[in-house]
Design a protein around this motif. Structure first.
Motif, mmCIF file in Angstrom:
data_model
loop_
_atom_site.group_PDB
_atom_site.id
_atom_site.type_symbol
_atom_site.label_atom_id
_atom_site.label_comp_id
_atom_site.label_asym_id
_atom_site.label_seq_id
_atom_site.Cartn_x
_atom_site.Cartn_y
_atom_site.Cartn_z
ATOM 1 N N GLY A 60 0.859 -1.183 0.000
ATOM 2 C CA GLY A 60 0.000 0.000 0.000
ATOM 3 C C GLY A 60 0.889 1.223 0.000
ATOM 4 O O GLY A 60 1.757 1.360 -0.853
ATOM 5 N N VAL A 61 0.732 2.083 0.990
ATOM 6 C CA VAL A 61 1.528 3.312 1.053
ATOM 7 C C VAL A 61 2.510 3.319 2.228
ATOM 8 O O VAL A 61 3.129 4.336 2.508
ATOM 9 N N GLU A 62 2.675 2.164 2.886
ATOM 10 C CA GLU A 62 3.558 2.070 4.053
ATOM 11 C C GLU A 62 4.725 1.138 3.762
ATOM 12 O O GLU A 62 4.533 0.054 3.183
ATOM 13 N N PHE A 63 5.935 1.524 4.174
ATOM 14 C CA PHE A 63 7.063 0.608 4.076
ATOM 15 C C PHE A 63 6.761 -0.639 4.900
ATOM 16 O O PHE A 63 6.086 -0.545 5.940
ATOM 17 N N ALA A 64 7.230 -1.783 4.422
ATOM 18 C CA ALA A 64 6.856 -3.045 5.048
ATOM 19 C C ALA A 64 8.089 -3.888 5.353
ATOM 20 O O ALA A 64 9.007 -3.972 4.534
ATOM 21 N N PRO A 65 8.093 -4.558 6.521
ATOM 22 C CA PRO A 65 9.167 -5.494 6.835
ATOM 23 C C PRO A 65 8.967 -6.797 6.057
ATOM 24 O O PRO A 65 7.863 -7.091 5.575
ATOM 25 N N ARG A 66 10.014 -7.564 5.938
ATOM 26 C CA ARG A 66 9.960 -8.821 5.167
ATOM 27 C C ARG A 66 9.009 -9.849 5.770
ATOM 28 O O ARG A 66 8.527 -10.721 5.066
ATOM 29 N N ASP A 67 8.699 -9.742 7.062
ATOM 30 C CA ASP A 67 7.821 -10.732 7.687
ATOM 31 C C ASP A 67 6.351 -10.318 7.707
ATOM 32 O O ASP A 67 5.511 -11.033 8.246
ATOM 33 N N GLN A 68 6.019 -9.203 7.066
ATOM 34 C CA GLN A 68 4.620 -8.757 7.022
ATOM 35 C C GLN A 68 3.794 -9.709 6.166
ATOM 36 O O GLN A 68 4.194 -10.091 5.069
ATOM 37 N N ILE A 69 2.620 -10.075 6.668
ATOM 38 C CA ILE A 69 1.700 -10.946 5.937
ATOM 39 C C ILE A 69 0.998 -10.130 4.849
ATOM 40 O O ILE A 69 0.568 -9.000 5.086
ATOM 41 N N LEU A 70 0.891 -10.725 3.674
ATOM 42 C CA LEU A 70 0.192 -10.091 2.561
ATOM 43 C C LEU A 70 -1.245 -10.598 2.492
ATOM 44 O O LEU A 70 -1.548 -11.699 2.956
ATOM 45 N N HIS A 71 -2.105 -9.785 1.889
ATOM 46 C CA HIS A 71 -3.513 -10.127 1.742
ATOM 47 C C HIS A 71 -3.917 -9.993 0.277
ATOM 48 O O HIS A 71 -3.261 -9.286 -0.494
ATOM 49 N N GLU A 72 -5.001 -10.651 -0.073
ATOM 50 C CA GLU A 72 -5.540 -10.607 -1.433
ATOM 51 C C GLU A 72 -5.579 -9.166 -1.941
ATOM 52 O O GLU A 72 -6.038 -8.259 -1.252
ATOM 53 N N ASN A 73 -5.051 -8.972 -3.142
ATOM 54 C CA ASN A 73 -5.080 -7.701 -3.862
ATOM 55 C C ASN A 73 -4.221 -6.600 -3.245
ATOM 56 O O ASN A 73 -4.355 -5.431 -3.610
#
Length: 79
Positions: free
Chosen positions: A54-67
């Motif tokens: 989205g619009v936030e930096f994310a760590p490698r362990d962040q869970i992704l969601h559909e779309n």
């Protein structure tokens, strides 16, 4: 699950996929592994690229969601 992918700056030249199919509860790191499998030259940036979901930096362990929208960016350079 399907996520959307966009590449910025020099990484656009790799002509990466616009979407990725991943298993449920996949992480940002798992998405990067899949992208490196498809785009071996991306491994040259390993450890240096910035990732946002989205619009936030994310760590490698962040869970992704559909779309989700995964943005892949080279390191920020300034002058």
């Amino acid at each position: 699950m399907t996520i959307r992918v966009q590449f910025f700056s020099k990484l656009r030249d790799l002509h990466g996929p616009a979407t990725l199919e991943l298993e449920e509860n996949a992480t940002v790191g798992m998405a990067l592994v899949e992208l490196e499998r498809r785009l071996p030259l991306l491994s040259n940036w390993n450890g240096k690229i910035l990732i946002a979901v989205g619009v936030e930096f994310a760590p490698r362990d962040q869970i992704l969601h559909e779309n989700d929208l995964l943005s892949v960016m080279p390191p920020v350079q300034g002058g």
